[in-house]
Enzyme design. Structure first.
Site, PDB file in Angstrom:
ATOM      1  N   LYS A 145       0.850  -1.189   0.000  1.00  0.00           N
ATOM      2  CA  LYS A 145       0.000   0.000   0.000  1.00  0.00           C
ATOM      3  C   LYS A 145       0.890   1.244   0.000  1.00  0.00           C
ATOM      4  O   LYS A 145       0.703   2.181   0.759  1.00  0.00           O
ATOM      5  CB  LYS A 145      -0.942  -0.006   1.201  1.00  0.00           C
ATOM      6  CG  LYS A 145      -1.992  -1.110   1.108  1.00  0.00           C
ATOM      7  CD  LYS A 145      -2.978  -1.083   2.248  1.00  0.00           C
ATOM      8  CE  LYS A 145      -4.009  -2.194   2.094  1.00  0.00           C
ATOM      9  NZ  LYS A 145      -4.979  -2.225   3.217  1.00  0.00           N
ATOM     10  N   ALA A 152      -4.247  -7.529   9.887  1.00  0.00           N
ATOM     11  CA  ALA A 152      -3.850  -8.928   9.719  1.00  0.00           C
ATOM     12  C   ALA A 152      -4.462  -9.858  10.759  1.00  0.00           C
ATOM     13  O   ALA A 152      -5.041 -10.901  10.415  1.00  0.00           O
ATOM     14  CB  ALA A 152      -2.325  -9.025   9.744  1.00  0.00           C
ATOM     15  N   LYS A 162      -4.935   6.331   1.831  1.00  0.00           N
ATOM     16  CA  LYS A 162      -5.328   5.923   3.178  1.00  0.00           C
ATOM     17  C   LYS A 162      -4.173   6.026   4.149  1.00  0.00           C
ATOM     18  O   LYS A 162      -4.298   6.570   5.258  1.00  0.00           O
ATOM     19  CB  LYS A 162      -5.858   4.488   3.130  1.00  0.00           C
ATOM     20  CG  LYS A 162      -6.315   3.933   4.471  1.00  0.00           C
ATOM     21  CD  LYS A 162      -5.248   3.290   5.318  1.00  0.00           C
ATOM     22  CE  LYS A 162      -4.637   2.079   4.663  1.00  0.00           C
ATOM     23  NZ  LYS A 162      -3.705   1.382   5.611  1.00  0.00           N
ATOM     24  N   ASP A 193     -10.855   1.429   4.127  1.00  0.00           N
ATOM     25  CA  ASP A 193      -9.577   1.128   4.766  1.00  0.00           C
ATOM     26  C   ASP A 193      -9.165   2.234   5.725  1.00  0.00           C
ATOM     27  O   ASP A 193      -8.583   1.988   6.795  1.00  0.00           O
ATOM     28  CB  ASP A 193      -8.519   0.935   3.681  1.00  0.00           C
ATOM     29  CG  ASP A 193      -7.334   0.107   4.149  1.00  0.00           C
ATOM     30  OD1 ASP A 193      -7.321  -0.328   5.321  1.00  0.00           O
ATOM     31  OD2 ASP A 193      -6.410  -0.121   3.341  1.00  0.00           O
TER      32      ASP A 193
END
Length: 359
Positions: A115, A147, A197, A248
């Site tokens: 990302k 995660a 994000k 997100d």
């Protein structure tokens, strides 16, 4: 070439990188029935994971499935149908350059989990991968996916590729593992959403102590600046408001363990950006990607005072009080009064909204 993607039952996958997200993805792949190998950075880390069957450093409390094989990155890629790259974006170019030497097959698909952006120019990872291997073999996974929660309770992933076959195959794999996965044909948009994000979470963390309004303004400005950049890059800006972008961002903003938000808080406390990864214990994508974003925005001719200011906060050339003042006083580009929103991004956004929500 999309039709040559291997059938789901015949797949073998390799996940390169045994950090928190790479380990979590490997666990999901194994649960889905994919023959999966997790490649750790060093032989010592691989040996420890194989023996203990848990990644205590990055994904504590999650047992590695018995079927999941663990080895070091020297194990090669010759038998892989799917290769997932779970490495920080700052090292992604080096990893990509070695894929063929490590045995990447001519039919294997490569999936980015980063990302962030690839230095030195701030290029989207799938753009680098597509230039080397062809866009039909390349995909990216985005969306809110912390995660530990992902392997326990699920997530909202986005599988993006210009290849419908590849994106659909990835969606089916994660669905079999019990995770919701949205399809997208806009990989660049999904990657820019993830970068936005991370930048917005860092900005909000750096500004929150000065007031929630300032933190919200910082995040909003950055998303608006990246929206204009995404449109200039040929991506669909509406990708920034779906799971991969605002979805997100909300997950990151609410997560007490968010690395990017915590990094912003540490910046506000006066800790140099070079020392922050040591404080947190892992790489922080936004510290690397925000300066690259600022360069890319400038090269594209997109006015981005808040993103540029955040990059200067990271490198220490802009004091915190001046950063907060910049956020509070920046005025977005003026509205275009008298123009009907009858085309362009507005129509695409309306069509996306109606397709997704039926109204």
């Amino acid at each position: 070439m999309a039709e040559r993607v291997p059938a789901p039952r015949s797949r073998r996958a390799v996940v390169v990188g045994a950090g928190s997200f790479g380990t979590a993805i490997a666990v999901l792949l194994a649960r889905s029935g994919v023959r999966t190998t997790l490649q750790a950075r060093t032989a010592e880390q691989a040996e420890r994971l194989a023996e203990e069957r848990v990644n205590a450093q990055y994904l504590p409390g999650v047992e590695l499935p018995r079927e999941l094989r663990v080895e070091s990155v020297t194990g090669g890629l010759s038998r892989a149908d799917l290769v997932f790259l779970a490495v920080p974006s700052r090292g992604l170019d080096e990893v990509i350059a070695k894929l063929r030497d490590n045995g990447l097959g001519p039919r294997a698909a490569v999936v980015s989990l980063a990302k962030g952006l690839v230095p030195p120019a701030g290029t989207a990872p799938t753009a680098v991968l597509s230039a080397r291997f062809g866009a039909e073999r390349v995909a990216v996974i985005g969306g809110p996916a912390h995660a530990n929660e992902m392997v326990r309770d699920g997530a909202g992933l986005v599988a993006a590729s210009v290849s419908e076959v590849l994106a659909t195959a990835l969606q089916r794999i994660f669905t079999r593992a019990g995770v919701v996965c949205e399809l997208s044909d806009d990989p660049i948009g999904v990657e820019l959403a993830g970068a936005a994000k991370n930048a917005a979470a860092l900005a909000a963390g750096a500004t929150e102590a000065q007031g929630l309004n300032a933190a919200g303004a910082a995040a909003g400005h950055i998303f608006a600046e990246l929206w204009r950049f995404a449109e200039a890059q040929g991506a669909r800006p509406e990708s920034l408001i779906g799971l991969a972008g605002t979805g997100d961002l909300v997950a990151t903003a609410l997560a007490p363990q968010s690395r990017n938000r915590r990094a912003g808080e540490l910046l506000a406390q006066g800790i140099p950006s070079s020392e922050i990864p040591t404080h947190i214990g892992q790489a922080v994508e936004a510290l690397e990607s925000v300066p690259l974003l600022a360069l890319a925005l400038e090269a594209a001719g997109v006015e981005a005072p808040v993103t540029t200011g955040l990059a200067r906060l990271i490198d220490g050339s802009l004091p915190l009080d001046q950063w907060v003042a910049l956020v509070r006083t920046t005025v977005p580009p003026p509205a275009r009064f008298g123009r009907s929103p009858s085309g362009g991004w507005w129509m695409r956004l309306r069509a996306w909204w109606r397709e997704r929500f039926g109204r």
